[in-house]
Design a protein around this motif. Structure first.
Motif, PDB file in Angstrom:
ATOM      1  N   ASN A 161      32.472  37.974  25.722  1.00  0.00           N
ATOM      2  CA  ASN A 161      33.282  36.758  25.629  1.00  0.00           C
ATOM      3  C   ASN A 161      32.488  35.518  26.001  1.00  0.00           C
ATOM      4  O   ASN A 161      32.684  34.447  25.418  1.00  0.00           O
ATOM      5  CB  ASN A 161      34.513  36.877  26.537  1.00  0.00           C
ATOM      6  N   THR A 173      43.856  38.084  17.372  1.00  0.00           N
ATOM      7  CA  THR A 173      43.383  36.834  17.975  1.00  0.00           C
ATOM      8  C   THR A 173      41.929  36.555  17.610  1.00  0.00           C
ATOM      9  O   THR A 173      41.516  35.394  17.517  1.00  0.00           O
ATOM     10  CB  THR A 173      43.521  36.898  19.511  1.00  0.00           C
ATOM     11  N   TRP A 174      41.165  37.598  17.371  1.00  0.00           N
ATOM     12  CA  TRP A 174      39.753  37.464  17.002  1.00  0.00           C
ATOM     13  C   TRP A 174      39.587  36.939  15.576  1.00  0.00           C
ATOM     14  O   TRP A 174      38.614  36.235  15.270  1.00  0.00           O
ATOM     15  CB  TRP A 174      39.084  38.842  17.138  1.00  0.00           C
ATOM     16  N   LEU A 203      41.566  31.728  23.904  1.00  0.00           N
ATOM     17  CA  LEU A 203      42.711  32.646  23.875  1.00  0.00           C
ATOM     18  C   LEU A 203      42.246  34.086  23.706  1.00  0.00           C
ATOM     19  O   LEU A 203      42.764  35.006  24.362  1.00  0.00           O
ATOM     20  CB  LEU A 203      43.658  32.262  22.738  1.00  0.00           C
ATOM     21  N   LEU A 204      41.262  34.292  22.839  1.00  0.00           N
ATOM     22  CA  LEU A 204      40.720  35.632  22.629  1.00  0.00           C
ATOM     23  C   LEU A 204      40.152  36.199  23.926  1.00  0.00           C
ATOM     24  O   LEU A 204      40.362  37.377  24.243  1.00  0.00           O
ATOM     25  CB  LEU A 204      39.631  35.594  21.553  1.00  0.00           C
ATOM     26  N   VAL A 250      45.559  33.238   9.790  1.00  0.00           N
ATOM     27  CA  VAL A 250      46.269  33.511  11.044  1.00  0.00           C
ATOM     28  C   VAL A 250      47.405  34.501  10.787  1.00  0.00           C
ATOM     29  O   VAL A 250      47.534  35.518  11.471  1.00  0.00           O
ATOM     30  CB  VAL A 250      46.825  32.213  11.661  1.00  0.00           C
ATOM     31  N   VAL A 305      43.028  37.434  25.998  1.00  0.00           N
ATOM     32  CA  VAL A 305      43.625  38.650  25.436  1.00  0.00           C
ATOM     33  C   VAL A 305      42.722  39.858  25.663  1.00  0.00           C
ATOM     34  O   VAL A 305      43.205  40.973  25.931  1.00  0.00           O
ATOM     35  CB  VAL A 305      43.913  38.459  23.933  1.00  0.00           C
ATOM     36  N   CYS A 306      41.410  39.662  25.582  1.00  0.00           N
ATOM     37  CA  CYS A 306      40.468  40.760  25.760  1.00  0.00           C
ATOM     38  C   CYS A 306      40.513  41.351  27.173  1.00  0.00           C
ATOM     39  O   CYS A 306      40.099  42.502  27.381  1.00  0.00           O
ATOM     40  CB  CYS A 306      39.045  40.309  25.438  1.00  0.00           C
ATOM     41  N   MET A 350      46.472  43.137  19.127  1.00  0.00           N
ATOM     42  CA  MET A 350      46.429  41.739  19.566  1.00  0.00           C
ATOM     43  C   MET A 350      45.001  41.213  19.664  1.00  0.00           C
ATOM     44  O   MET A 350      44.728  40.050  19.338  1.00  0.00           O
ATOM     45  CB  MET A 350      47.140  41.586  20.913  1.00  0.00           C
ATOM     46  N   TYR A 384      40.996  29.021  20.038  1.00  0.00           N
ATOM     47  CA  TYR A 384      41.289  30.423  19.757  1.00  0.00           C
ATOM     48  C   TYR A 384      40.308  31.351  20.467  1.00  0.00           C
ATOM     49  O   TYR A 384      40.674  32.465  20.875  1.00  0.00           O
ATOM     50  CB  TYR A 384      41.251  30.690  18.250  1.00  0.00           C
ATOM     51  N   THR A 385      39.073  30.911  20.625  1.00  0.00           N
ATOM     52  CA  THR A 385      38.092  31.733  21.329  1.00  0.00           C
ATOM     53  C   THR A 385      38.450  31.856  22.801  1.00  0.00           C
ATOM     54  O   THR A 385      38.265  32.922  23.414  1.00  0.00           O
ATOM     55  CB  THR A 385      36.679  31.147  21.160  1.00  0.00           C
TER      56      THR A 385
END
Length: 298
Positions: free
Chosen positions: A255, A185-186, A229-230, A151, A233-234, A181, A226-227
């Motif tokens: 996604n 995040t990925w 969150l990703l 991380v 962010v995407c 970012m 986290y996925t």
């Protein structure tokens, strides 16, 4: 399983050019250079001038390769204990540590000089900081100290879009930070999926990856969160007006597949789910940046 020293004694032979190539992690570097190209392209309306594109990609590529070689050097004893990395040049004794250190130093110096001389000082120093972040901070310290290693250390690997942007503009911009970012995040769901798949390897090597320290179920929960969150962010590049509908539609589909893998890994995994998610995550990032490029010019 043979130790590093025993293997080295059994495998003495002349180094091959493929051994040096393997030290550079060419597939990883290729993906990093793709993200750097996109950073360059998105920084301006027209295509990148060759007098910037060539030295920038050369310098960033060489310094990324140097960081990869240092990673091989520092992790050689760990690599000798893991099935995934046992066949690397150093555990096999194909190359000596001093040769690898000299090779990495040469790549790093040439890369830095290239960026500083033919691109700009900002890009050269940012690339140097990224190299130190991965090769020293992550590889030498974080990887051995905390399950949050990937991380924190992931920031170094997320830098290439910013490096591409600064190569063209000689300034740091918020849009470039958004690209950073995305990769930042990925990285955890990408790497933790591999760590779940290789949990026994990491445990044998005594590397405190999250599945080793907190168990695979906890790691799967983190991957799923986290996925999510990703995915959020995407969408940011579209929400701030950086991209258009082509990117929005494409990234939504990417996604959705990534989330489906994360859901399956958490709630209905098969033996290969973790590895399949890891493999798809590479395609996810690659196609996402290709979408950014297509959207920008269309």
């Amino acid at each position: 399983m043979p130790t590093y020293v025993a293997t080295k004694k059994l495998q003495q032979r002349s180094a091959h050019w493929r051994d040096y190539l393997e030290l550079t992690k060419p597939r990883v570097v290729a993906l990093l250079l793709l993200t750097a190209v996109v950073g360059m392209a998105l920084a301006q309306p027209q295509w990148v001038a060759l007098q910037t594109l060539v030295p920038a990609l050369t310098g960033i590529g060489l310094m990324s390769a140097a960081a990869a070689a240092i990673n091989h050097l520092v992790d050689r004893h760990i690599d000798a204990k893991m099935a995934r990395t046992l066949r690397r040049p150093l555990p096999q004794g194909n190359l000596s540590p001093i040769r690898v250190a000299s090779f990495a130093t040469a790549l790093g110096l040439i890369g830095f000089i290239t960026l500083y001389t033919w691109v700009n000082a900002l890009t050269a120093w940012l690339t140097f900081a990224s190299m130190v972040g991965y090769a020293v901070v992550y590889t030498m310290f974080l990887k051995r100290a905390t399950p949050q290693n990937i991380v924190i250390g992931g920031l170094a690997g997320a830098a290439p879009p910013l490096l591409g942007w600064t190569a063209v503009t000689n300034e740091i911009h918020g849009h470039a930070i958004l690209l950073v970012m995305i990769i930042f995040t990925w990285t955890p769901p990408h790497f933790w999926a591999l760590a779940v798949h290789r949990e026994k390897d990491y445990a044998r090597a005594k590397v405190p990856m999250l599945p080793v320290t907190h168990g695979t179920e906890f790691t799967k929960t983190c991957i799923f969160l986290y996925t999510i969150l990703l995915s959020v962010v995407c969408f940011l590049p579209y929400l701030v007006g950086m991209t258009g509908v082509i990117y929005l539609v494409g990234v939504t589909l990417l996604n959705a597949v990534f989330l489906a893998y994360a859901w399956k890994l958490k709630y209905a995994p098969s033996k290969k789910t973790a590895f399949n998610m890891f493999a798809f995550s590479i395609w996810h990032l690659m196609l996402l940046f290709v979408l950014l490029l297509i959207d920008h010019y269309l």
